[in-house]
Design an enzyme around this catalytic site. Structure first.
Site, PDB file in Angstrom:
ATOM      1  N   ASP A  91       0.858  -1.113   0.067  1.00 34.77           N
ATOM      2  CA  ASP A  91      -0.028   0.077   0.005  1.00 34.77           C
ATOM      3  C   ASP A  91       0.837   1.238  -0.064  1.00 34.77           C
ATOM      4  OD1 ASP A  91      -2.472   1.462   0.389  1.00 34.77           O
ATOM      5  OD2 ASP A  91      -1.544   1.923   2.281  1.00 34.77           O
ATOM      6  N   ASP A  94       4.522   0.837   4.186  1.00 35.53           N
ATOM      7  CA  ASP A  94       4.202  -0.352   4.985  1.00 35.53           C
ATOM      8  C   ASP A  94       4.091  -1.718   4.012  1.00 35.53           C
ATOM      9  OD1 ASP A  94       1.774   0.021   3.818  1.00 35.53           O
ATOM     10  OD2 ASP A  94       0.676   0.103   5.716  1.00 35.53           O
ATOM     11  N   TYR A 243      -8.368   2.132   6.385  1.00 39.61           N
ATOM     12  CA  TYR A 243      -9.167   2.531   5.403  1.00 39.61           C
ATOM     13  C   TYR A 243     -10.641   2.276   5.432  1.00 39.61           C
ATOM     14  CZ  TYR A 243      -4.754   3.305   2.687  1.00 39.61           C
ATOM     15  OH  TYR A 243      -3.448   3.754   2.475  1.00 39.61           O
ATOM     16  N   GLU A 450       4.925  10.387   3.922  1.00 38.64           N
ATOM     17  CA  GLU A 450       4.836   9.158   3.595  1.00 38.64           C
ATOM     18  C   GLU A 450       4.370   9.061   1.973  1.00 38.64           C
ATOM     19  OE1 GLU A 450       2.877   4.938   4.983  1.00 38.64           O
ATOM     20  OE2 GLU A 450       1.725   6.786   5.547  1.00 38.64           O
TER      21      GLU A 450
END
Length: 471
Positions: A91, A94, A243, A450
């Site tokens: 994703d 991670d 999510y 990120e």
């Protein structure tokens, strides 16, 4: 001859010492060549944005990988349930395979290629874009193990997030999670149907057989989504902390239906789509377009496919509102703190699509171009790793922060090292700045630094639009 051998040995020893000490290796060569396009090299940026998806690949990697610091990983995914779930994408920074944002990313990558194919062709990126989409859709078709059983996640988000290391080195248990007739997931199934429908259009000419396979799977998933109306986290509760479907599943049903119509031209899907518009109030005042909220995307496709003033009026209102949103001093539309740049790129892509429909053409194209240029360096530095002036060097990404393969990855060192990540995360867009354009290249700041598959999805299409606009 002996001197050459001796020098070679010294070079090998020096290389091993550098790796062992965790020092910086020789600068990596960018797999995407510069083209000289101005004011920014949109062709190179487009190549790099697609390249990022190679970094995120899970499973058995192909021989034509351009990213040399990755290797096979997660080779047992799905084995806990006796299914083959190799492949797909990690994703973000991670190593979880979250199906919901992954499906959105593939839908929007497909949409960009369908919409701005000339830009991809100019940049020589059609085949790479198709490969990126196929890597996702191959996985989705594996995950659809029965008409009403679809695996939507591999890996426990909490366990995975406590591990800082390469995906190649993972040893933790990676459970696989599904939705089925007992625990439906209309948002997940509807979005994945949209992704496969988009792929069926992408591959119509280059691989008709594969296109037909994608469309058949899309039909099955759309029927599943429509019949068993539940939110997917009812069945995959682990995804809820990462999510959740804040907007519910109505937008995915509408989005999926209009994609099915676009792919097939069949009246049954038009009827479904028009009904969903009213049932789920698709024309309401959305303020974004992202992995969860598909209202603006649906408005755009409804306007494109049906052309009714009901749809175009709602879309015009949405885009006018976006252009009037708060902007940073440097000109980035500021929609949300978390992944601020991702939101700007998403609405930039929508802006190009709205302009293509003849709606406020100059204003929308200028706005969208401004957002893309901001990402590429108009504020004095780039937000794309490896691209342009002073790009990010410390993205929040586990594999990138580890030393090259074959050397141990100490979690503390990898997270807290002062220098750049040892492996360049080519093409990734970081989360972005705050409302005052402030940004720190901090590896531990996952809000602003990120990277994720969904961050690059709409950007990729927007870059292709910029290639066309500036060629």
């Amino acid at each position: 001859h002996q001197l050459v051998i001796t020098m070679w040995k010294l070079t090998v020893v020096a290389t091993l010492l550098v790796a062992a000490c965790g020092l910086a290796m020789a600068e990596e060569e960018n797999p995407c060549a510069a083209t000289g396009q101005t004011p920014y090299d949109y062709q190179q940026a487009l190549c790099m944005s697609i390249l990022f998806y190679e970094v995120q690949r899970s499973g058995e990697l192909p021989d034509d990988m351009r990213i040399t610091w990755r290797a096979d990983s997660a080779m047992d995914d799905g084995s806990d349930n006796g299914v083959d779930l190799l492949g797909g994408y990690y994703d973000a920074g991670d190593n979880v395979k979250f199906g919901y944002p992954m499906a959105y990313s593939m839908t929007v990558l497909g949409w960009g290629l369908i919409s701005y194919r000339d830009g991809y062709e100019t940049a020589g990126q059609v085949e790479y874009a198709e490969a990126a989409i196929r890597w996702g859709t191959d996985y989705f078709m594996k995950a659809l193990v029965a008409p009403t059983t679809f695996y939507g996640q591999v890996g426990d988000g909490n366990v995975d997030h406590s591990y800082w290391g390469r995906p190649e080195d993972m040893t933790m248990f990676r459970p696989s999670f599904k939705i089925d007739s007992s625990n439906g997931g209309s948002d997940l199934a509807g979005e994945t149907a949209a992704a496969l429908a988009a792929a069926s259009i992408v591959f119509q000419d280059s691989d008709p057989d594969y296109s037909a396979q994608c469309l058949e799977a899309a039909r099955t998933l759309f029927d599943f989504a429509d019949k068993y109306r539940r939110t997917y986290t009812d069945g995959i509760s682990n995804a809820g902390g990462f999510y959740p479907s804040y907007s519910g599943f109505g937008d995915e049903l509408a989005w999926g239906a209009v994609w099915m119509y676009k792919a097939t031209g069949e009246s049954q899907y038009e009827t479904k789509a028009r009904g969903f518009w009213n049932e789920f109030n698709i024309g309401y005042g959305s303020d974004r377009f992202d992995w969860d909220n598909k209202y603006a995307g649906a408005m755009t496709l409804y306007s494109e496919e049906f052309g009714d003033s009901t749809y175009t009026s709602a879309l015009t209102k949405f885009m006018t509102g976006i252009r009037n949103e708060q902007q940073t001093p440097g000109g980035m539309v500021y929609i949300d703190t978390w992944g601020s740049l991702r939101h700007a790129m998403n609405v930039a892509f929508i802006g190009f699509k709205v302009a293509d429909l003849g709606i406020d053409v100059e204003a929308n194209r200028a706005f969208s171009a401004q957002q893309v240029d901001y990402a590429l360096g108009s504020v004095g530095h780039s937000y794309m790793v490896g691209f342009g002036v002073n790009p990010p060097e410390r993205p929040h990404h586990r594999g990138s922060s580890c030393p090259p393969l074959g050397t141990p990855c100490d979690a503390n060192t990898a997270q807290n090292q002062d220098g750049p990540n040892p492996n360049t995360l080519w093409g990734a867009i970081v989360g972005g700045p705050d409302q005052n354009d402030y940004y720190a290249d901090d590896r531990l700041d996952y809000v602003h630094n990120e990277v994720t598959c969904d961050y690059n999805a709409a950007l990729t299409g927007a870059l292709a639009a910029m290639v066309m606009q500036n060629s």
